[in-house]
Design an enzyme around this catalytic site. Structure first.
Site, PDB file in Angstrom:
ATOM      1  CB  THR A 227      -0.787   0.107   1.609  1.00 34.96           C
ATOM      2  OG1 THR A 227      -1.441  -1.147   1.015  1.00 34.96           O
ATOM      3  CG2 THR A 227      -1.169   1.061   1.015  1.00 34.96           C
ATOM      4  NE  ARG A 255      -7.807  -8.754   1.466  1.00 30.06           N
ATOM      5  CZ  ARG A 255      -6.771  -7.167   1.252  1.00 30.06           C
ATOM      6  NH1 ARG A 255      -6.076  -6.640   1.371  1.00 30.06           N
ATOM      7  NH2 ARG A 255      -5.979  -8.390   2.651  1.00 30.06           N
ATOM      8  CB  VAL A 256     -12.393  -4.962   1.912  1.00 33.34           C
ATOM      9  CG1 VAL A 256     -12.177  -3.307   2.145  1.00 33.34           C
ATOM     10  CG2 VAL A 256     -13.363  -4.178   0.805  1.00 33.34           C
ATOM     11  N   GLY A 257      -8.734  -5.223   2.694  1.00 36.42           N
ATOM     12  CA  GLY A 257      -7.575  -4.956   3.893  1.00 36.42           C
ATOM     13  C   GLY A 257      -7.936  -4.006   4.681  1.00 36.42           C
ATOM     14  CG  ASP A 258      -4.683  -2.776   5.781  1.00 34.75           C
ATOM     15  OD1 ASP A 258      -4.154  -3.251   4.778  1.00 34.75           O
ATOM     16  OD2 ASP A 258      -3.124  -2.364   6.865  1.00 34.75           O
ATOM     17  CB  THR A 278       2.156  -0.945   4.248  1.00 31.63           C
ATOM     18  OG1 THR A 278       2.283  -1.766   2.725  1.00 31.63           O
ATOM     19  CG2 THR A 278       3.670  -1.352   4.440  1.00 31.63           C
ATOM     20  N   GLY A 279       1.271  -3.411   4.821  1.00 30.05           N
ATOM     21  CA  GLY A 279       1.561  -5.324   5.540  1.00 30.05           C
ATOM     22  C   GLY A 279      -0.074  -5.789   4.690  1.00 30.05           C
ATOM     23  CG  ASP A 280      -1.576 -10.337   6.712  1.00 29.08           C
ATOM     24  OD1 ASP A 280      -2.632 -10.698   6.499  1.00 29.08           O
ATOM     25  OD2 ASP A 280      -1.173 -11.387   7.154  1.00 29.08           O
ATOM     26  N   GLY A 281      -3.102  -6.890   5.366  1.00 28.40           N
ATOM     27  CA  GLY A 281      -4.364  -6.062   6.127  1.00 28.40           C
ATOM     28  C   GLY A 281      -5.468  -6.503   6.481  1.00 28.40           C
TER      29      GLY A 281
END
Length: 363
Positions: A227, A255-258, A278-281
């Site tokens: 991100t 799917r929606v992340g952070d 940023t990363g594993d949302g």
């Protein structure tokens, strides 16, 4: 005559005394003004722009708006993130990257105004390239915070954005290669057939049955899921943040992340500062690291300390997760922390350093 001389003398002395008092008053007024001016003087490190990763073209655009063109912090964040959308930074921002299981690229973005605490965001945006600008239109032209999916696309079109195909030969090749590898890796668990060897379609298994564990889940790294998360502070201390991403590669459709979640993707407070992640949302959004980092800075911790503390909350639950956060306080200090990545950099622009990058050691 003597009385006249006496009166003149008194007047002269009074005049001289008043002149001295006036001079002292002016002196102390100037001195007082100097100290007042000094205490309110612009921090030499402001304006400030920081963003996740080495996306320095985005940093430079935001910096130019703040330092040369008289743009607002919202302008800086929007146009800075838009650079990454156009350049397809690491193919994890913008069109033509991170296809889902159906081969489609969708976009998430958020922008937050520190002055008002208003937020505009879009998630799973389809067929529109300018995700961060659509998010700003949500901020400016609606009372909502987040619009999603095809209906977010309808909103964008009504605001004058054009429909475009987000698929490219590059994203088609990503999807083809993934299918040829039996859809590995993916984000399924506790289903049949075995998702570690099969593409599905899947069906749930009994909670008592042996399923795919979290240890086998798809990993996140710089080229799997990035991100751009940006924070901009102008010379007067106004602050904004924004994010943009095309999400996790090979994600389950929908799917929606952070990134579009306030407090997770990014967060700002006009009295404290801001943070971006940023990363594993999927993991990070459960513990709102951007919000936690800002609150730790409110408690007096430095941006680096706050970043580390916010990540530690995630590590306590998910020690192997991969992610990073950058934070900045209103006085121009900045720092970052990371976990699970081999390397992490964030980009920086201020009056002292120009546009540069900062290396962060990961735990």
């Amino acid at each position: 005559m003597e009385l006249s001389k006496f009166s003149s003398s008194v007047v002269y002395r009074l005049t001289l005394r008043m002149a001295c008092i006036g001079s002292l008053f002016i002196f102390f007024k100037i001195l007082s003004g100097y100290f007042i001016y000094s205490s309110e003087a612009v921090n030499p490190s402001l304006p400030l722009v920081i963003n996740t990763w080495h996306f320095t073209n985005a940093t430079a655009r935001a910096w130019a708006l703040l330092s040369e063109e008289g743009g607002s912090v919202l302008d800086a964040v929007e146009q800075g993130c838009a650079v990454c959308e156009r350049e397809q930074c690491d193919f994890t921002v913008g069109y033509g990257g991170s296809p889902d299981e159906n081969g489609e690229t969708t976009l998430d973005a958020l922008i937050m105004d520190g002055a008002t605490h208003d937020v505009g965001a879009v998630a799973a945006l389809r067929q529109v390239k300018d995700a961060i600008s659509v998010a700003r239109h949500v901020l400016q032209y609606t009372e909502h915070t987040l619009l999603v999916g095809s209906q977010a696309t309808e909103f964008a079109v009504s605001m004058g954005f054009k429909l475009e195909n987000l698929t490219t030969p590059k994203s088609q090749e990503m999807h083809r290669s993934w299918k040829e590898q039996n859809c590995q890796p993916n984000f399924w668990k506790n289903v049949v057939p075995d998702p570690s060897t099969s593409c599905g379609p899947y069906a749930p298994v009994s909670s008592m049955a042996s399923g795919w564990t979290n240890d086998q889940r798809a990993s996140f790294d710089r080229y799997n899921h990035d991100t751009i998360g940006m924070i901009a502070i102008d010379k007067d201390g106004k602050i904004s943040c924004g994010t943009s991403t095309n999400g996790a590669r090979n994600k389950i459709p929908g799917r929606v992340g952070d990134s579009p979640i306030p407090g997770s993707g990014c967060y700002v407070d006009r009295n404290v500062g801001g943070a971006a992640a940023t990363g594993d949302g999927d993991v990070m959004m459960r513990l709102l690291p951007a919000l936690i980092s800002v609150e730790k800075m409110r408690d007096g911790y430095s941006p680096e300390e706050a970043s580390r503390m916010s990540l530690q909350r995630i590590i306590d639950y998910y020690p192997n997760f991969e992610g990073a956060i950058v934070s900045a306080s209103l006085d121009g200090r900045h720092g970052g922390a990371c976990n699970g990545f081999t390397t992490f950099q964030y980009s920086l622009a201020d009056s002292e350093n120009g546009v540069t990058t900062v290396d962060v050691s990961c735990s």
